[in-house]
Enzyme design. Structure first.
Site, PDB file in Angstrom:
ATOM      1  N   CYS A   8       0.510  -1.089  -0.068  1.00  8.12           N
ATOM      2  CA  CYS A   8      -0.102  -0.008  -0.006  1.00  8.12           C
ATOM      3  C   CYS A   8       0.944   1.236   0.005  1.00  8.12           C
ATOM      4  O   CYS A   8       2.073   1.223  -0.529  1.00  8.12           O
ATOM      5  CB  CYS A   8      -1.125  -0.068   1.143  1.00  8.12           C
ATOM      6  SG  CYS A   8      -0.143   0.064   2.663  1.00  8.12           S
ATOM      7  N   ASN A  11       2.236   1.443   4.387  1.00  9.60           N
ATOM      8  CA  ASN A  11       2.475   0.081   5.164  1.00  9.60           C
ATOM      9  C   ASN A  11       2.216   0.269   6.435  1.00  9.60           C
ATOM     10  O   ASN A  11       2.889  -0.381   7.471  1.00  9.60           O
ATOM     11  CB  ASN A  11       4.153  -0.088   4.832  1.00  9.60           C
ATOM     12  CG  ASN A  11       4.366  -1.694   5.172  1.00  9.60           C
ATOM     13  OD1 ASN A  11       5.508  -2.044   5.660  1.00  9.60           O
ATOM     14  ND2 ASN A  11       3.290  -2.679   5.084  1.00  9.60           N
ATOM     15  N   CYS A  13      -1.497   0.879   7.227  1.00  8.18           N
ATOM     16  CA  CYS A  13      -2.916   0.503   7.624  1.00  8.18           C
ATOM     17  C   CYS A  13      -3.472  -0.622   6.654  1.00  8.18           C
ATOM     18  O   CYS A  13      -3.680  -1.558   7.370  1.00  8.18           O
ATOM     19  CB  CYS A  13      -3.541   1.740   7.335  1.00  8.18           C
ATOM     20  SG  CYS A  13      -3.669   3.206   8.124  1.00  8.18           S
ATOM     21  N   ARG A  14      -3.313  -0.594   5.319  1.00  3.90           N
ATOM     22  CA  ARG A  14      -3.879  -1.586   4.817  1.00  3.90           C
ATOM     23  C   ARG A  14      -2.932  -2.992   4.447  1.00  3.90           C
ATOM     24  O   ARG A  14      -3.526  -3.998   4.709  1.00  3.90           O
ATOM     25  CB  ARG A  14      -4.552  -1.279   3.206  1.00  3.90           C
ATOM     26  CG  ARG A  14      -5.591  -0.055   3.272  1.00  3.90           C
ATOM     27  CD  ARG A  14      -5.526   0.801   1.889  1.00  3.90           C
ATOM     28  NE  ARG A  14      -4.520   1.555   1.852  1.00  3.90           N
ATOM     29  CZ  ARG A  14      -4.301   2.057   0.771  1.00  3.90           C
ATOM     30  NH1 ARG A  14      -5.308   2.255  -0.298  1.00  3.90           N
ATOM     31  NH2 ARG A  14      -3.274   2.861   0.405  1.00  3.90           N
ATOM     32  N   SER A  15      -1.799  -2.643   4.080  1.00  5.26           N
ATOM     33  CA  SER A  15      -0.817  -3.963   3.754  1.00  5.26           C
ATOM     34  C   SER A  15      -0.675  -4.904   4.976  1.00  5.26           C
ATOM     35  O   SER A  15      -0.490  -5.854   4.845  1.00  5.26           O
ATOM     36  CB  SER A  15       0.237  -3.566   2.893  1.00  5.26           C
ATOM     37  OG  SER A  15       1.192  -2.534   3.417  1.00  5.26           O
ATOM     38  N   ASP A 124      -8.438   3.938   1.513  1.00  5.76           N
ATOM     39  CA  ASP A 124      -7.090   4.339   2.477  1.00  5.76           C
ATOM     40  C   ASP A 124      -7.731   4.611   3.711  1.00  5.76           C
ATOM     41  O   ASP A 124      -8.342   5.969   4.007  1.00  5.76           O
ATOM     42  CB  ASP A 124      -6.243   5.156   1.967  1.00  5.76           C
ATOM     43  CG  ASP A 124      -4.970   5.300   2.716  1.00  5.76           C
ATOM     44  OD1 ASP A 124      -5.182   4.698   3.990  1.00  5.76           O
ATOM     45  OD2 ASP A 124      -4.063   5.623   1.967  1.00  5.76           O
TER      46      ASP A 124
HETATM   47  P1  4NP Z   1      -1.559   2.928   4.193  1.00  6.98           P
HETATM   48  O1  4NP Z   1      -2.280   4.414   4.714  1.00  6.98           O
HETATM   49  O2  4NP Z   1      -1.234   3.250   2.583  1.00  6.98           O
HETATM   50  O3  4NP Z   1      -2.990   1.919   4.005  1.00  6.98           O
HETATM   51  O4  4NP Z   1      -0.597   2.456   5.230  1.00  6.98           O
HETATM   52  C1  4NP Z   1      -1.202   5.267   4.649  1.00  6.98           C
HETATM   53  C2  4NP Z   1      -0.760   5.652   5.737  1.00  6.98           C
HETATM   54  C3  4NP Z   1      -0.003   6.751   5.606  1.00  6.98           C
HETATM   55  C4  4NP Z   1      -0.054   7.676   4.581  1.00  6.98           C
HETATM   56  C5  4NP Z   1      -0.774   7.448   3.719  1.00  6.98           C
HETATM   57  C6  4NP Z   1      -1.509   6.497   3.524  1.00  6.98           C
HETATM   58  N1  4NP Z   1       0.655   9.055   4.541  1.00  6.98           N
HETATM   59  O5  4NP Z   1       0.469   9.900   3.915  1.00  6.98           O
HETATM   60  O6  4NP Z   1       1.680   9.047   5.797  1.00  6.98           O
END
Ligand code: 4NP
Length: 159
Positions: A8, A11, A13-15, A124
């Site tokens: 994702c 790294n 939340c989702r992955s 997300d």
């Molecule tokens: P993820 O979510 O891709 O599902 O881990 C996010 C976590 C952090 C950020 C963006 C998406 N960020 O911009 O810091």
């Protein structure tokens, strides 16, 4: 060993949620000596961080371990170390394709394996805050991914 890398953006939340759910499914089916999983982010911002509180909470609620999971960025060696790179959304998929190093690695989106999926991308939760909905989607995606891998590979115990 079949190796799956969930990808994702951050790294956190989702992955990592997908990694934890998928490993739990693999373990339940007794396939942990044949299939392994990890996760990584397109971005580097959260390197070394544990999964987001929302991801940890829902995994705890479901009794799924996230012990020892720490964020990392996608790296060059991943193209040698993994057989499936599974993106959470279209942007992650395109980012992976843009840095593709090998053609024999499957690069796909988690929800593309779900028939009649409610969403083609996993939204997300870092922005939506809806970790329950993400859990629902990711679980469906992981079940279908495991089915796909079982169809594409034969797993036999060596005696
Ligand atoms: P993820 O979510 O891709 O599902 O881990 C996010 C976590 C952090 C950020 C963006 C998406 N960020 O911009 O810091």
């Amino acid at each position: 060993m079949v190796r799956v890398l969930f990808v994702c953006l951050g790294n956190i939340c989702r992955s990592p949620m997908a990694e934890a759910i998928f490993k739990d499914l693999v373990k339940r089916e007794g396939l942990e000596s044949f299939i392994d999983a990890d996760s990584a982010g397109i971005g580097h911002w959260h390197e070394g961080s544990e999964p987001h509180e929302g991801t940890r909470e829902i995994l705890d609620q479901k009794g799924i371990s996230h012990e020892g999971m720490l964020a990392r960025q996608v790296k060059e060696g991943d193209w040698d170390d993994f057989d499936y790179l599974i993106a959470m959304d279209e942007k992650n998929l395109n980012d992976l394709k843009a840095i593709r190093e090998k053609n024999d690695v499957v690069v796909d989106k988690l929800m593309s394996g779900v028939p009649n999926a409610k969403e083609s991308d996993v939204p997300d939760p870092y922005f939506t805050g809806n970790f329950d909905y993400v859990y629902e989607l990711v679980s469906e995606g992981c079940v279908q991914l495991l089915n796909r891998i079982k169809q594409e590979h034969t797993f036999k115990e060596e005696n």
